[in-house]
Design a protein around this motif. Structure first.
Motif, PDB file in Angstrom:
ATOM      1  N   LEU A 267      93.413 111.874  49.933  1.00  0.00           N
ATOM      2  CA  LEU A 267      92.148 111.553  49.266  1.00  0.00           C
ATOM      3  C   LEU A 267      92.005 110.058  49.029  1.00  0.00           C
ATOM      4  O   LEU A 267      90.912 109.504  49.142  1.00  0.00           O
ATOM      5  N   GLN A 268      93.121 109.391  48.696  1.00  0.00           N
ATOM      6  CA  GLN A 268      93.073 107.944  48.504  1.00  0.00           C
ATOM      7  C   GLN A 268      92.696 107.237  49.800  1.00  0.00           C
ATOM      8  O   GLN A 268      91.919 106.275  49.790  1.00  0.00           O
ATOM      9  N   MET A 269      93.233 107.719  50.907  1.00  0.00           N
ATOM     10  CA  MET A 269      92.908 107.100  52.189  1.00  0.00           C
ATOM     11  C   MET A 269      91.461 107.377  52.571  1.00  0.00           C
ATOM     12  O   MET A 269      90.782 106.510  53.134  1.00  0.00           O
ATOM     13  N   GLU A 270      90.979 108.580  52.253  1.00  0.00           N
ATOM     14  CA  GLU A 270      89.568 108.877  52.487  1.00  0.00           C
ATOM     15  C   GLU A 270      88.688 107.955  51.645  1.00  0.00           C
ATOM     16  O   GLU A 270      87.655 107.460  52.110  1.00  0.00           O
ATOM     17  N   GLY A 271      89.118 107.734  50.396  1.00  0.00           N
ATOM     18  CA  GLY A 271      88.390 106.809  49.541  1.00  0.00           C
ATOM     19  C   GLY A 271      88.404 105.402  50.102  1.00  0.00           C
ATOM     20  O   GLY A 271      87.411 104.671  50.013  1.00  0.00           O
ATOM     21  N   GLY A 272      89.535 105.002  50.701  1.00  0.00           N
ATOM     22  CA  GLY A 272      89.629 103.693  51.333  1.00  0.00           C
ATOM     23  C   GLY A 272      88.676 103.556  52.510  1.00  0.00           C
ATOM     24  O   GLY A 272      88.073 102.488  52.724  1.00  0.00           O
ATOM     25  N   VAL A 273      88.524 104.636  53.273  1.00  0.00           N
ATOM     26  CA  VAL A 273      87.586 104.633  54.399  1.00  0.00           C
ATOM     27  C   VAL A 273      86.159 104.492  53.878  1.00  0.00           C
ATOM     28  O   VAL A 273      85.353 103.712  54.416  1.00  0.00           O
ATOM     29  N   GLU A 274      85.826 105.237  52.836  1.00  0.00           N
ATOM     30  CA  GLU A 274      84.481 105.146  52.251  1.00  0.00           C
ATOM     31  C   GLU A 274      84.209 103.749  51.707  1.00  0.00           C
ATOM     32  O   GLU A 274      83.107 103.221  51.835  1.00  0.00           O
ATOM     33  N   PHE A 275      85.231 103.151  51.088  1.00  0.00           N
ATOM     34  CA  PHE A 275      85.093 101.785  50.580  1.00  0.00           C
ATOM     35  C   PHE A 275      84.761 100.833  51.726  1.00  0.00           C
ATOM     36  O   PHE A 275      83.879  99.977  51.605  1.00  0.00           O
ATOM     37  N   ALA A 276      85.471 100.972  52.843  1.00  0.00           N
ATOM     38  CA  ALA A 276      85.242 100.099  53.997  1.00  0.00           C
ATOM     39  C   ALA A 276      83.830 100.255  54.541  1.00  0.00           C
ATOM     40  O   ALA A 276      83.196  99.275  54.950  1.00  0.00           O
ATOM     41  N   LEU A 277      83.318 101.489  54.536  1.00  0.00           N
ATOM     42  CA  LEU A 277      81.986 101.745  55.071  1.00  0.00           C
ATOM     43  C   LEU A 277      80.887 101.267  54.120  1.00  0.00           C
ATOM     44  O   LEU A 277      79.849 100.768  54.560  1.00  0.00           O
TER      45      LEU A 277
END
Length: 203
Positions: free
Chosen positions: A92-102
């Motif tokens: 979930l943290q990595m998914e959040g990191g992807v969303e942050f990047a987008l």
């Protein structure tokens, strides 16, 4: 030396972020940053010692914003997060990191510029312990107590392993995906990374 009420601090940090992302630390022009942010040199040096302390401020700002975004992202996942295991939370943290990047491409561009530049990477690594301590210390402690992670390994060693793996994962993504952000590709790379972290290379 920084004053939280410094009127133009946000403008200064934003201009510094752009300059460091585009040119790296050595080539970044402090004069240009100061000029575009609309402050005097005297005012700058009243709040910052030099370009290095400004860079540190930018790194800290971006790290804090990313951490706050990911924490909010985790809270939005509902009550299930409270019972999620270590690797589920990491996913979930990595998914959040992807969303942050987008959602924040300019901030992500700055982070990517650090990964591309060994000089910036070395400087950023000096500032990263607090970020990783805050995120992973409690997660690792709980995971060891629940039997999800090995108890024969030092928690600090596991934290360092995760830290450097995540940093290098960013470089791997750059090589495989490039600068174009594609959510599906980023998520697949994240899935493979977590699978490796959990199960290793052994068939």
């Amino acid at each position: 030396m920084e004053d939280k009420e410094f009127r133009y601090k946000n403008e200064l940090v934003q201009e510094a972020l752009k300059e460091f992302a585009e040119k790296g630390f050595d080539s970044a022009s402090l004069n240009q940053i100061i000029k575009r942010s609309g402050i005097s040199k005297g005012s700058f040096y009243h709040h910052f010692d030099n370009k290095e302390t400004l860079f540190s401020s930018v790194v800290q700002r971006v790290a804090d914003e990313k951490l706050a975004f990911i924490n909010q992202w985790l809270q939005q996942q509902g009550n299930g997060i409270k019972t999620a295991g270590f690797f589920e939370i990491l996913q979930l943290q990595m998914e959040g990191g992807v969303e942050f990047a987008l959602q924040y491409p300019e901030l992500n561009q700055f982070l990517m510029s650090i990964l591309k530049n060994p000089e910036l990477m070395a400087k950023a690594e000096e500032l990263s312990p607090r970020y990783y301590d805050e995120v992973f210390d409690p997660l690792i402690k709980d995971a060891v107590e629940r039997g999800e992670l090995r108890s024969d390994l030092e928690p600090n060693f596991m934290k360092q392993l995760i830290k450097y793996s995540l940093m290098n994962m960013g470089e791997i993504m750059l090589e495989n995906i490039g600068d174009e952000l594609n959510k599906e590709e980023l998520m697949e790379q994240s899935r493979q990374f977590l699978d490796f972290l959990q199960h290793g290379l052994k068939a």
